[in-house]
Design an enzyme around this catalytic site. Structure first.
Site, PDB file in Angstrom:
ATOM      1  N   LYS A  81       0.847  -1.185   0.000  1.00 56.97           N
ATOM      2  CA  LYS A  81       0.000   0.000   0.000  1.00 56.97           C
ATOM      3  C   LYS A  81       0.882   1.233   0.000  1.00 56.97           C
ATOM      4  CE  LYS A  81      -1.557   2.346   3.396  1.00 56.97           C
ATOM      5  NZ  LYS A  81      -1.406   3.744   2.872  1.00 56.97           N
ATOM      6  N   GLU A 124      12.041   0.683   8.577  1.00 62.76           N
ATOM      7  CA  GLU A 124      13.014   1.730   8.244  1.00 62.76           C
ATOM      8  C   GLU A 124      12.360   3.042   8.639  1.00 62.76           C
ATOM      9  OE1 GLU A 124      14.455   4.852   6.660  1.00 62.76           O
ATOM     10  OE2 GLU A 124      13.855   4.016   4.730  1.00 62.76           O
ATOM     11  N   CYS A 135      14.810  10.720   4.927  1.00 64.85           N
ATOM     12  CA  CYS A 135      15.128  10.153   6.239  1.00 64.85           C
ATOM     13  C   CYS A 135      16.622  10.193   6.548  1.00 64.85           C
ATOM     14  CB  CYS A 135      14.607   8.729   6.337  1.00 64.85           C
ATOM     15  SG  CYS A 135      15.207   7.643   5.026  1.00 64.85           S
ATOM     16  N   GLU A 158      13.256  14.485  14.469  1.00 63.07           N
ATOM     17  CA  GLU A 158      13.249  14.604  13.013  1.00 63.07           C
ATOM     18  C   GLU A 158      12.239  15.665  12.582  1.00 63.07           C
ATOM     19  OE1 GLU A 158      13.617  11.464   9.420  1.00 63.07           O
ATOM     20  OE2 GLU A 158      11.833  11.188  10.664  1.00 63.07           O
TER      21      GLU A 158
END
Length: 484
Positions: free
Chosen positions: A182, A256, A290, A389
């Site tokens: 997805k 991840e 990332c 982040e």
């Protein structure tokens, strides 16, 4: 121009959804509706998983030799290359990736990942033989076969949608698994061309299935009884939830997740060269990557020099319309993401960091989810802007006192995805890089490579993507005792 998708790709065909819900796709540069996708129901997911299940247990794919599977994937790579420009244009319109990055980065890197794995068919140890150990098994050998784990359910992100998808699809299909994935709703339309490439290459029906939808669709896929393995790229928060759901089901999972990657400039670093090299990964997908080097660690004696060089270089990168080939920084992918980044900029100011460049919304952009290129200085590594982040065109320059202090600061993070060391002495740089607790590192380089494993440490994930090592995540070893 709009693009409406009305079907899912299941069992080798484009099928009408069993549900009726839809999701809008909004162009982040114009804030206008670009298209729409089906929001898959539980029944849609069930149908896709069943197709993958039948293809795995009743089909021939897992029984083909690895080289035969690789031969199909080579054809897929060729078909993807034919669609490069079309998929890149869709990607830019739906999630805002600057067109030059979409055309020359996003899709080509996806293709090269696939080509890399096709080359590993003859390199991976699919079957090994060794002597037995126990006295009771004298006269017997142990044959170890690496069996495909089964049906893989994957959820992929919006920032590097095809790249992150291929990091899962390529090793999984090479290993003989089948898959349902997805894509993120913000970046699903580019997968029309992706699916067409697999179909045109002759991939057997049911081996790869694609359903579009939101969070509920993803959760049903992750928790489906007939999914044997899950792979996910995304935020730490969602990764924790998926890990918990998989743990309840004793289901293996590859995650991840986020990064807060340090770029450690040593005393002898060539600052101009380092900054020029770091800007590429720092501003890829407008800072929404990332592995972006968002913490620039500079010797205190050279801190001002590093700040000046970074501000000058970043200021020169054009910000604007993502369809313009000259644009280096486009909009954030969603309004929510823009507000998140702007919120962190305000947090940085409140924490006492100084804005050396940018620091808000850029002038002259009345529409579009833009954030100005931003450099913070006078940053302490304990600040939230150094620990969390942000996922935007924002970086922090942090001073350190001595090499050991630089290594300490680089490792002082709950995230450990990537990093780099910059120095005139590459051998010493390698020694320093070996001290950093991150899964992917470089000396005078900050990037990823198809052959280099990306295995996040701490909150950056579980398992491995990229490299021949990633195949290990999609196989299960089977030991068979046989006569010597």
């Amino acid at each position: 121009m709009t693009l409406e998708q009305h079907t899912h790709y299941v069992d080798g065909s484009w099928v009408t959804p069993l549900g009726t819900d839809r999701l809008e796709v909004v162009n982040p540069a114009t804030e206008e509706v670009y298209g729409g996708i089906p929001d898959a129901s539980a029944a849609d997911v069930d149908r896709a998983v069943e197709a993958a299940r039948v293809a795995f247990y009743d089909g021939d794919w897992r029984h083909w030799t690895p080289q035969a599977r690789a031969d199909v994937l080579v054809r897929v790579a060729d078909e993807l290359a034919k669609r490069n420009d079309d998929m890149a244009a869709v990607l830019t319109s739906e999630m805002g990736s600057p067109i030059s990055q979409s055309r020359f980065g996003q899709i080509p890197v996806t293709i090269e990942l696939l080509r890399y794995y096709t080359e590993q068919a003859g390199n991976y140890a699919w079957q090994t033989r060794k002597p037995s150990w126990d006295a009771a098994n004298k006269g017997l050998d142990v044959v170890v076969q690496q069996e495909p784990v089964g049906v893989v359910g994957a959820i992929t992100p919006w920032n590097g949608p095809q790249i992150c998808t291929m990091m899962k699809v390529a090793p999984a299909l090479l290993a003989g698994c089948t898959m349902v994935f997805k894509p993120a709703p913000e970046a699903s339309l580019n997968f029309i061309g992706f699916a067409e490439a697999f179909e045109a290459a002759g991939l057997p029906p049911g081996v790869l299935n694609i359903v579009t939808g939101g969070a509920a669709t993803g959760e049903h896929l992750v928790t489906h009884d007939d999914v044997d393995k899950v792979a996910f790229t995304g935020s730490v928060a969602v990764g924790r939830k998926i890990a918990s759901l998989c743990a309840e089901r004793l289901r293996p999972v590859t995650l991840e997740l986020g990064g807060k990657s340090p770029a450690l400039l040593l005393e002898d670093a060539d600052v101009e060269q380092a900054v020029a090299s770091l800007l590429v990964p720092m501003l890829f997908v407008s800072g929404q990557a990332c592995n972006a080097p968002t913490r620039i660690l500079a010797p205190r004696s050279r801190h001002a020099e590093v700040v000046d060089a970074l501000v000058a270089a970043m200021d020169a990168i054009p910000l604007g319309d993502p369809t313009d080939p000259a644009t280096g920084v486009g909009p954030m992918t969603s309004k929510a993401q823009r507000e998140r980044v702007l919120g962190y900029i305000e947090v940085g100011k409140a924490e006492g960091a100084k804005v050396a460049l940018g620091g808000g919304r850029p002038a002259g952009f009345d529409r579009g989810w833009y954030v100005d290129k931003t450099v913070f200085t006078d940053v302490d590594n304990s600040m939230r802007i150094a620990q969390e982040e942000i996922f935007g065109p924002v970086c922090a320059v942090i001073a350190y006192d001595g090499e050991d202090d630089g290594v300490r600061i680089a490792n002082d993070s709950r995230l450990g995805l990537a990093g780099s060391v910059w120095t005139a002495d590459p051998e010493h740089g390698f020694e320093v890089a070996s001290r950093l607790r991150s899964g992917s590192l470089g000396v005078n380089a900050h990037g990823l490579d198809a052959a280099a494993p990306l295995a996040g440490m701490r909150d950056s994930g579980i398992g491995c993507e990229r490299g021949i090592e990633a195949i290990d995540d999609y196989v299960s070893p089977k030991g068979i005792l046989v006569p010597s």
